[in-house]
Motif scaffolding. Structure first.
Motif, PDB file in Angstrom:
ATOM      1  N   HIS B 185      -1.591 -38.252  -8.408  1.00 18.76           N
ATOM      2  CA  HIS B 185      -1.226 -39.024  -9.605  1.00 18.76           C
ATOM      3  C   HIS B 185      -1.640 -38.302 -10.889  1.00 18.76           C
ATOM      4  N   LEU B 186      -2.591 -37.357 -10.774  1.00 15.58           N
ATOM      5  CA  LEU B 186      -2.964 -36.598 -11.978  1.00 15.58           C
ATOM      6  C   LEU B 186      -1.778 -35.740 -12.435  1.00 15.58           C
ATOM      7  N   GLU B 188       1.336 -36.428 -11.742  1.00 16.82           N
ATOM      8  CA  GLU B 188       2.370 -37.352 -12.235  1.00 16.82           C
ATOM      9  C   GLU B 188       2.090 -37.710 -13.690  1.00 16.82           C
ATOM     10  N   ALA B 189       0.818 -37.999 -13.971  1.00 15.26           N
ATOM     11  CA  ALA B 189       0.445 -38.347 -15.346  1.00 15.26           C
ATOM     12  C   ALA B 189       0.748 -37.180 -16.279  1.00 15.26           C
ATOM     13  N   SER B 190       0.447 -35.982 -15.848  1.00 10.48           N
ATOM     14  CA  SER B 190       0.669 -34.839 -16.735  1.00 10.48           C
ATOM     15  C   SER B 190       2.159 -34.554 -16.904  1.00 10.48           C
ATOM     16  N   ARG B 191       2.937 -34.797 -15.850  1.00  9.61           N
ATOM     17  CA  ARG B 191       4.395 -34.592 -15.978  1.00  9.61           C
ATOM     18  C   ARG B 191       4.973 -35.556 -17.002  1.00  9.61           C
ATOM     19  N   ILE B 192       4.485 -36.805 -16.957  1.00 15.90           N
ATOM     20  CA  ILE B 192       4.983 -37.793 -17.922  1.00 15.90           C
ATOM     21  C   ILE B 192       4.572 -37.401 -19.342  1.00 15.90           C
ATOM     22  N   GLU B 193       3.391 -36.820 -19.452  1.00 20.08           N
ATOM     23  CA  GLU B 193       2.935 -36.385 -20.781  1.00 20.08           C
ATOM     24  C   GLU B 193       3.666 -35.122 -21.232  1.00 20.08           C
ATOM     25  N   GLY B 194       4.466 -34.538 -20.336  1.00 17.70           N
ATOM     26  CA  GLY B 194       5.303 -33.416 -20.751  1.00 17.70           C
ATOM     27  C   GLY B 194       4.804 -32.057 -20.305  1.00 17.70           C
ATOM     28  N   ALA B 195       3.837 -32.006 -19.399  1.00 14.07           N
ATOM     29  CA  ALA B 195       3.269 -30.711 -19.010  1.00 14.07           C
ATOM     30  C   ALA B 195       4.235 -29.920 -18.127  1.00 14.07           C
TER      31      ALA B 195
END
Lengths: 370, 291
Positions: B185-186, B188-195
């Motif tokens: 999920h880390l 996933e969170a970073s993908r949503i933030e645009g990483a």
């Protein structure tokens, strides 16, 4: 902020015969707080992840602010998400966690610091900026996750059961804070939960899912009062709605439901006319526990003598598990009603509150609340 | 309280006694005896002769020891970074959902379970100047042959590459465990933030792999300090002592020249140095990750 539209959205995993999400049509208005609610495994988190772009859809389209984002990666959808387990980066302090999205998008250090400070202040975690997630309580971590979500001012907020890891008291507090935040930001929000209390209290509209299919979407009280089918009827409301198989019997010109134990429930006139027109005789009758009242109040249907198998005092109410006239049902009475487990009492159904469902479990139009 | 008074304690001691015996005979006794020898001259045949700190003073001025130490340091400087970079890259590839992932995981681990001497002889053939596969490949490309093991400049680097290949499987397993331990999920969170993938690696994978990296650095450093079988089999320490490692030097003194006291001194000096290096590494790399 933006309108989100789901058009026949479907998710089917390879090797699974049944689709996880089936032809889902849903529109979430600009600034609306929509709650996706359903039991575990009903596909609600899958829907949220498809909107976020974390998993691909296998059918249908997703629009955000008018643009088809179905095939876009998450970063190009301008959404933010708060996860059930917070998904905070354990090696970064609160400040870096909140400012992560800005840093990734190349925002300057000074501006990032200013916006992080403002966001942290808004969420009441200004004093925790140099702490690591491991040093924070559950509630504080939740606020940091919220901070990371709101700092970018995205078009849509997605919440995946964000309060389920908190204890009951903190959950109630965070629920209120989330609502205040939503009123302040006026952001389009899609919130997934299996907790109907959260769903009822937070939603502008509820979307009830079961086995990947939308069962009903509407304002919380509308869904509560007029469930579209037996699943919604029993899923929304605690204690759940009592359901009984019933035969429609028209005798002496009067229309009644005959329940399995032989009890007869009179059908109010406008509903009776509609039911007669349908020609079916087999129905399911639903009544909410709070619409079963002591017979002496005399505003209800015929009295049902029953035995109280269990009386649960909830402090602000009394939940009775009753057995009578061949029926097993729950009734919610006022807390001061003088009854205890094992007593025999007479209860009556408020017939004007009956919900009626046909043989396939769908509500008979216009039945509830008539 | 007396140990072994309770039956459970007695049973426990009984269970560990075979290992304790093994430890005493093959570790504790040799260690203590080696420490005794540090202050003695002993040629295995005659009784040991007490020499005080003479072995240390000889060590301090022994040019060949310092040469061996420098060689070992060069090997360490080449081997440890190579080990980390390649093990991590392969572990990252093996963590992805690729076809035949289980097969590749097994294949990369295979060299670890093959005997060091066998691997070394195999690589000796690969490195051979006239008939080796590497030079034949170079010839196919129209390039002149390279003296992999007989060039003073290349020999240690060639050994470092071979040692990296031999040990990589073990470190791949460590990195793979570290990578798989990072919650999905880390990302996933970073993908949503645009990483991007690179930002994922830089901001999430790499920092969260620091505990694993410390372990890999420490273990591969200790491995590098005990470099022996590769130069012993492939080059015998040559050419011109450029692949003479400290352990090989110690071995030569002990079993070729019967300088057991001096060899023990070299061994203790190396152990002390390794301890200092590992403590420094720990100081700079040690972090805790909470998931």
């Amino acid at each position: 902020m933006a309108k989100v539209v789901l058009e026949k959205v479907e998710k089917r995993y390879a090797g699974n015969a049944a689709a996880t999400v089936r032809a889902l049509d849903l529109e979430i208005d600009d600034g609306e707080f929509l709650v996706l609610v359903g039991s575990s495994g009903c596909g609600k988190s899958t829907v949220l992840r498809m909107i976020a772009g974390l998993i691909d859809v296998t059918g249908g389209r997703i629009f955000i602010d008018g643009a088809d984002v179905t095939r876009r990666p998450p970063k190009d959808r301008d959404v933010s998400m708060v996860f059930q387990n917070y998904a905070l980066f354990p090696h970064m302090d609160v400040s870096d966690n909140i400012g992560f999205g800005l840093k990734i998008r190349g925002c300057g250090k000074e501006e990032t610091a200013q916006r992080v400070a403002a966001t942290a202040e808004l969420l009441g975690i200004g004093a925790l900026l140099d702490k690591k997630p491991g040093q924070l309580s559950g509630g504080q971590r939740q606020r940091v996750a919220l901070g990371r979500a709101i700092i970018r001012n995205p078009k849509v907020f997605l919440f995946d059961e964000p309060l389920s890891n908190l204890d009951a008291k903190l959950r109630a507090q965070m629920r209120a804070e989330l609502l205040k935040l939503h009123r302040r930001l006026k952001a389009t929000t899609i919130y997934v939960t299996h907790d109907q209390c959260e769903a009822m209290t937070m939603a502008d509209r509820l979307a009830v899912l079961n086995e990947g299919a939308l069962q009903q979407c509407g304002a919380p009280l509308e869904v509560y009062a007029e469930p579209k089918n037996t699943f919604v009827a029993t899923f929304i409301g605690m204690p759940p709605m009592n359901l009984f198989k019933a035969e429609l019997a028209a005798e002496d010109g009067a229309c009644r439901f005959r329940l399995p134990g032989g009890a007869l429930i009179p059908v109010p006139e406008p509903l009776a006319r509609r039911l007669k027109a349908r020609k079916d005789t087999g129905y399911t009758v639903g009544i909410r526990p709070e619409h079963i009242v002591p017979a002496r109040e005399r505003r209800a249907g015929p009295a049902i003598a029953c035995e109280v198998e269990l009386a649960e005092s909830l402090g602000n109410g009394l939940c009775l598990h009753c057995l009578g006239a061949g029926l097993s049902f729950q009734a919610a009475l006022k807390p001061d009603f003088p009854v205890k487990t094992g007593d025999r009492i007479e209860l009556a159904f408020s017939t004007e509150k009956l919900c009626v469902f046909d043989g396939s479990g769908d509500a008979v139009a216009g039945a509830a609340g008539d | 309280m007396t140990i072994g008074r309770r039956p459970a304690e007695r049973a426990g001691l009984l269970f560990v006694s075979p290992y304790l015996l093994f430890l005493a005979v093959f570790s504790a006794y040799p260690l203590l005896f080696a420490f005794y020898l540090v202050f003695h001259r002993w040629d295995i045949v005659s009784p040991p002769v007490y020499v005080g700190l003479a072995n240390f003073s000889y060590l301090a001025g022994d040019v060949k020891f310092w040469r061996a130490l420098l060689n070992t340091a060069l090997f360490l400087a080449l081997h440890v970074p190579l080990q980390i970079v390649f093990s991590m890259l392969i572990a990252m590839a093996l963590a992805e959902k690729i076809a035949a992932r289980g097969f590749f995981r097994a294949v990369f681990f295979l060299p670890v379970i093959i005997s060091g001497a066998v691997v070394t002889i195999l690589w000796q053939k690969l490195y051979a100047t006239d008939t080796g596969v590497f030079n034949q490949l170079l010839a196919c490309l129209g390039l002149p042959p390279v003296r992999w093991l007989t060039s003073t400049k290349l020999a240690m680097a060639s050994i470092a590459v071979m040692a990296t290949w031999k040990n990589m499987g073990f470190y791949v397993v460590l990195f793979l465990a570290g990578i798989l331990n990072i919650p999905g999920h880390l990302y996933e969170a970073s993908r949503i933030e645009g990483a991007s993938r690179w930002q994922d690696f830089r901001f999430i994978t790499l920092p969260l792999l620091r505990p694993t990296m410390l372990l890999v650095v420490v273990l591969s450093t200790l491995g590098a300090f005990s470099l022996f079988i590769e130069p012993y089999v492939m080059t015998g320490g040559g050419p011109l002592d450029t692949t003479l490692s400290v352990v090989l030097y110690m071995y030569k003194h002990a079993f070729m020249f019967q300088h057991m006291g001096y060899a023990s001194t070299v061994g203790f000096a190396l152990a002390l140095l390794a301890l200092v290096v590992v403590l420094v590494q720990k100081r700079y790399l040690d972090t805790e990750a909470h998931y």
